[in-house]
Design a protein around this motif. Structure first.
Motif, PDB file in Angstrom:
ATOM      1  N   ASP A 111       1.015  -1.059   0.028  1.00  0.00           N
ATOM      2  CA  ASP A 111      -0.114  -0.004  -0.100  1.00  0.00           C
ATOM      3  C   ASP A 111       1.102   1.328  -0.190  1.00  0.00           C
ATOM      4  O   ASP A 111       0.413   2.419   0.642  1.00  0.00           O
ATOM      5  N   VAL A 112       2.034   1.293  -0.764  1.00  0.00           N
ATOM      6  CA  VAL A 112       2.884   2.376  -0.737  1.00  0.00           C
ATOM      7  C   VAL A 112       3.086   2.752  -2.391  1.00  0.00           C
ATOM      8  O   VAL A 112       3.162   1.718  -3.135  1.00  0.00           O
ATOM      9  N   THR A 113       2.965   3.821  -2.816  1.00  0.00           N
ATOM     10  CA  THR A 113       2.992   4.264  -4.043  1.00  0.00           C
ATOM     11  C   THR A 113       4.472   4.690  -4.429  1.00  0.00           C
ATOM     12  O   THR A 113       5.255   5.189  -3.524  1.00  0.00           O
ATOM     13  N   TYR A 114       4.724   4.072  -5.777  1.00  0.00           N
ATOM     14  CA  TYR A 114       6.350   4.326  -6.126  1.00  0.00           C
ATOM     15  C   TYR A 114       6.323   5.100  -7.497  1.00  0.00           C
ATOM     16  O   TYR A 114       5.487   4.587  -8.192  1.00  0.00           O
ATOM     17  N   ILE A 115       6.945   6.248  -7.359  1.00  0.00           N
ATOM     18  CA  ILE A 115       6.800   7.072  -8.574  1.00  0.00           C
ATOM     19  C   ILE A 115       8.396   7.112  -9.131  1.00  0.00           C
ATOM     20  O   ILE A 115       9.372   6.975  -8.514  1.00  0.00           O
ATOM     21  N   ASP A 116       8.322   6.714 -10.290  1.00  0.00           N
ATOM     22  CA  ASP A 116       9.818   6.921 -11.045  1.00  0.00           C
ATOM     23  C   ASP A 116       9.824   8.279 -11.777  1.00  0.00           C
ATOM     24  O   ASP A 116       8.847   8.564 -12.532  1.00  0.00           O
TER      25      ASP A 116
END
Length: 300
Positions: A111-116
């Motif tokens: 439930d963690v968002t990963y942004i590249d």
């Protein structure tokens, strides 16, 4: 906005300072004492501990990674036990886009968002702002948009949410491939003028003339003009050119997609060639010319 900046190398520290100047609360995290000391002197908080840093920030938190591509997974492993639902992790380094897609799936399960976020601007980003190519969940990007607007050259330009997970680092990969080709073209052109000894050209003067009105003007040309003005003969600089890896990824992607990219490919090969002090291939070429045509061989 509260931000943990993990990695206080030159670019990470510059980004942290720009965010700090923009009114964000930044805690810089780095295992190196020298990096922490230098960062503290620049006015923002520093820490040696990821756990202590995240504990000090309100949930949901924003964690920006500015670490080499090869240690992102290791850093995420250290981060993971301390992340909470709703946190956003931004990878602003030069990661391979397929790795970013994998990491996004991994963190979604937590439930963690990963942004590249492909980041361009180099050492000048602190003053000029950064070009940001952002991939990932649109709602999360909008929620933390103030960060990107602060880092960009202006609120309304220099940054873009370019697509889903992986798209940001994919665009940065292609950006760097194009950069390889542009740099190689400038290098070859200036070498040609340098070898035209009969004209005794002042290369810094030519570069400055091209900076205004020319169709080949660019920031790379500006930097070339500065370098030539300081050191016209490039004395003391070895003819050895490294590559960050993104040129290789770009060429591999071009092959996978059946897209011809000869300029980018050759510019990468020229960098590889620059590292050969005693080229076996060149020596074999000389040997072959001697064998079939009796051409003289120069000995060392």
């Amino acid at each position: 906005m509260d931000i943990a900046m993990i990695g206080l190398g030159r670019m990470g520290a510059n980004m942290a300072e720009r965010l700090h100047r923009g009114g964000h609360h930044v805690i810089g995290v780095d295992p190196g004492e020298a990096a922490r000391t230098t960062a503290a002197e620049r006015g923002f908080e520093v820490s040696a501990s990821i756990a202590e840093t995240l504990a000090a920030l309100p949930v949901p938190r924003v964690v920006w990674l500015m670490v080499p591509a090869g240690v992102v997974d290791q850093t995420l492993a250290s981060l993971s036990p301390h992340l909470s639902e709703g946190d956003v992790v931004i990878d602003g380094g030069n990661s391979y886009y397929k790795d970013s897609m994998r990491r996004n799936e991994q963190l979604q399960g937590e439930d963690v968002t990963y942004i590249d976020c492909g980041t361009s601007g180099g050492v000048w980003g602190l003053q000029e702002g950064y070009s940001l190519m952002i991939g990932g969940d649109q709602a999360a990007v909008e929620r933390i948009g103030a960060i990107f607007r602060t880092l960009a050259p202006a609120e309304d330009r220099g940054w873009a949410h370019v697509g889903p997970s992986g798209a940001g680092h994919f665009c940065k990969m292609v950006h760097n491939g194009i950069e390889y080709g542009m740099m190689q073209a400038y290098a070859e052109g200036f070498a040609l003028m340098q070898h035209k000894t009969g004209f005794n050209l002042d290369l810094a003067q030519v570069a400055k003339a091209w900076q205004h009105g020319s169709v080949v003007r660019s920031w790379l040309l500006d930097l070339s003009a500065d370098a030539l003005a300081r050191n016209p003969q490039l004395d003391g600089i070895a003819p050895y050119v490294e590559d960050s890896g993104e040129g290789r990824w770009t060429v591999a992607e071009a092959i996978d997609l059946d897209v011809p990219a000869p300029v980018i490919t050759l510019s990468l090969l020229e960098r590889l060639r620059s590292r050969e002090k005693n080229s076996f291939s060149d020596r074999l070429l000389a040997a072959m010319r001697n064998e079939f045509g009796g051409h003289a061989i120069k000995t060392t």
